[in-house]
Design an enzyme around this catalytic site. Sequence first.
Site: not given
Ligand SMILES: *Cc1c(COP(=O)(O)O)cnc(C)c1O
Length: 345
Positions: A128, A290, A242, A33
């Site tokens: 969740r 930045m 800054y 993802k």
């Molecule tokens: C992001 C995610 C993972 C992967 O988790 P890691 O801690 O990066 O290995 C697995 N399952 C779900 C539902 C996630 O959102």
Amino acid sequence: MATGTLTIDLDAIRGNWRALAGMARAETAAVVKADAYGLGLGQVAPALAAEGARSFFVAVAEEGAELRQILGPGPAIHVFSGHMAGDTRLIAENGLVPMINSIDQMIRHVEALPGHPFGLQLDSGMNRLGMEPGEWSAVREIALTQAPVLAMSHLACADEPDHDMNARQLAAFAEMTAGLEIPRCLANTGGVLLGPDYHFEMTRPGIGLYGGLPYVDARPVVALDLPVIQCRNLAAGETVGYGCDFTADRPMRLATVSAGYADGVIRAMGPRTDLFAGETRCPMRGRISMDLIVADISALEEDPDSLELLGRHQSIDTLADNAGTIGYEILTALGDRYVRRYRGG
Ligand SMILES: *Cc1c(COP(=O)(O)O)cnc(C)c1O
């Protein structure tokens, strides 16, 4: 050229996947993802497929469609957000497997795409995503007639092996999936490391593939080198950046490098973070801006062409600690302005 160079080691990603796969007797999928945690879906996913990964997970259907273009037909692509209104065409045309999160999604899916594969996302306590035990028992019989292909849940505290939440979620997931004759999937990276009780028929590591904690033995994957734009001498009493945050207590030599918080170098990490010239530490001085960072290069014999932020001396988790966050956020924040170089693959 004043952009930093982000080097991504695809062989290390492959090695990390292979090693995590070696820990479980289950199938090992890969979570890709958010553009493979910011490292480039188009390069990372084919490398993982070449190493043997056959199942992938993404957050949303749009990512799944992009991944299908990259991988072609064959690998299974699971979507954590399930089947949202408006996703039907993407799911159908790209052969995605939505992980159904609710009764509403279940109805939407079987009405829009009868017979199209789907998985079940169950809530074992994280609150969740996923169907809660009560919801699940209400639809279980009907859902099973529709032939789901996978049942999953997600651990809230897998990176804390001693947390009692792990065992409670394991028990809840085992209870909710008892009697199901489909593959089950609970473990993220932390879950893989918790041991075989957590592996079921499939695991789905993410961060461990990319060299992050809690997989302490992971091969590092990213290096980041920042070009030096200018060097100057500072007299005792002069200030940097800054807010005049830093005042020199002695003469020193400074280098200004090209990267800043717009590139994911979070401002909060400044006071605790160094840049490196070979083995030599060059502490950041003054606030991170930045697009620019100033570092103390007094210890160097010569002005450097570039300084290293990520590499052998400093990991994503070190930067995360320095900024009060987690390696996941450091990776996914790595900016678009860096030139990306891929090694291996
Ligand atoms: C992001 C995610 C993972 C992967 O988790 P890691 O801690 O990066 O290995 C697995 N399952 C779900 C539902 C996630 O959102």
